[in-house]
Design a protein around this motif. Structure first.
Motif: not given
Length: 101
Positions: A25-46
């Motif tokens: 749930a935490e990782l999905k929240a980071i991935i879905d959060d458009a306000q986060r940086s692309d780098e951070e979202r990419y790392l969450a996907r990994l």
């Protein structure tokens, strides 16, 4: 009746999903959060990809509580259609009666 091994595999998946639910749930929240940086979202996907495959809730299958049948299962009762019919005819399900007109 479903094979015992299939029932046990499903139980194992349920335990894995419960174990990793918070992290998932935490990782999905980071991935879905458009306000986060692309780098951070990419790392969450990994990180999400590193979780076990069976930790994904979409891999769970609804099964009949009595027989383990995977198809034709009613969520409201947690039973397969055959068992609902049997129990309804016996009168074991309160409020359910045989349709006739």
């Amino acid at each position: 009746m479903a094979k015992l091994s299939l029932k046990q595999r499903e139980e194992k998946r349920e335990k894995l999903v419960a174990k990793y639910a918070k992290k998932y749930a935490e990782l999905k929240a980071i991935i879905d959060d458009a306000q986060r940086s692309d780098e951070e979202r990419y790392l969450a996907r990994l990180e999400l990809q590193k979780l076990p495959r069976n930790a994904n809730p979409t891999r769970l299958r609804n099964r009949c509580a009595l027989t383990g049948r995977p198809r034709g299962t009613f969520r409201m009762f947690g039973l397969g259609r055959n068992k609902i019919r049997e129990l309804a005819f016996k009168g074991d399900i309160p409020g359910m009666v045989k349709a006739s007109w």
